[in-house]
Design an enzyme around this catalytic site. Structure first.
Site, PDB file in Angstrom:
ATOM      1  CG  ASP A  74      -2.267  -1.049   0.909  1.00  0.00           C
ATOM      2  OD1 ASP A  74      -2.351  -1.231   0.067  1.00  0.00           O
ATOM      3  OD2 ASP A  74      -2.114  -1.607   2.126  1.00  0.00           O
ATOM      4  CG  ASP A  90       0.220  -4.305   2.268  1.00  0.00           C
ATOM      5  OD1 ASP A  90       0.316  -3.729   1.384  1.00  0.00           O
ATOM      6  OD2 ASP A  90      -0.416  -5.737   1.637  1.00  0.00           O
ATOM      7  CE  LYS A  92      -2.839  -7.206   3.478  1.00  0.00           C
ATOM      8  NZ  LYS A  92      -3.154  -7.422   2.169  1.00  0.00           N
TER       9      LYS A  92
END
Length: 271
Positions: A74, A90, A92
């Protein structure tokens, strides 16, 4: 430097208020979010991004988001003078029903960039020195209104779509488990736990075995439709690897003696 990023993340996140009314349109009307997990996941990304931008500025680093939303990660953080030491971040999100629910995340593909180096990833996998996951866990508020519209002055009537938000930032390999995130996809699953602190403290099995063992495990983990499956669990892998260590290759150099030593130590502590 990476440890400093994590430290700053926790310092700054303490001041974040997660209460979100919805989307404000140009007529000063609020459209409520409902409980759709994809929308809520995006909301948490929006909370995290300015925090990461602040951290990057303070550390004289660059923060980038990949041009494509379908590639890993990301966010990418790096120093301009050390572009080969990128840090992947990232985000989540998952929800739980009760305090005793099992917490589970999917942590990205094991069938692409870990094997190919450039497939479905910004830059090359070998350009990254660290891989972090920012995980958000929340309880879904089923009383929240789906797609309702409120005047801005009536915003206090909106029921927030989630409660009990918890978060952590940890290296991916330390929270990874030994099973895919779901049965029919090639995604790494986090280790299952009911204890949030185990995720926050990175107490997964690979935290003891090390990053290289994690990379080997998931690079060679059989794909969903594979007809031959040399292992599908950590216990089977710990038997398989020593017999195949001479033929194992990673995208980066690794010390086979250290890998085998970590495995023997792990076996001794968990036998």
């Amino acid at each position: 430097m990476a440890d400093c990023i994590v430290e700053k993340f926790y310092q700054k996140m303490k001041h974040v208020n997660f209460e979100t009314y919805g989307i404000l349109d140009s007529n000063n009307q609020i459209h409520t979010l409902g409980t759709d997990s994809k929308i809520i996941g995006r909301i948490f990304e929006m909370f995290a991004q300015p925090i990461l931008e602040e951290i990057a500025t303070e550390l004289n680093m660059t923060l980038k988001t990949p041009e494509s939303q379908t590639v890993y990660p990301d966010f990418v953080m790096f120093k301009e003078e050390k572009p080969e030491e990128k840090i992947a971040i990232d985000i989540k999100t998952t929800y739980v029903s009760t305090d005793q629910s099992i917490i589970k995340f999917t942590l990205g593909s094991y069938g692409s960039y870990m094997r190919n180096n450039t497939k479905n990833i910004a830059y090359r996998y070998t350009d990254y020195s660290k891989h972090y996951v920012i995980g958000f866990i929340y309880k879904r508020n089923d009383r929240a209104q789906e797609s309702r519209v409120y005047k801005y002055e009536n915003r206090k009537e909106v029921i927030f779509p989630y409660t009990n938000v918890k978060y952590f930032m940890e290296e991916k390999y330390k929270i990874a488990g030994d099973k895919p995130g779901s049965g029919n996809t090639e995604n790494i699953g986090s280790f299952p736990t009911r204890n949030f602190l185990e995720l926050q403290n990175g107490q997964g099995p690979f935290s003891e075995l090390g990053q290289d063992v994690f990379d080997i495990y998931w690079k060679y983990y059989p794909k969903y439709r594979a007809t031959e499956k040399p292992y599908t669990s950590l216990s089977e892998f710990l038997v398989w690897l020593p017999a195949h260590i001479d033929s194992v290759e990673l995208l980066h150099d690794f010390d086979a003696d250290i890998v085998l030593g970590n495995i023997e130590k792990y076996k001794g502590q968990h036998s």
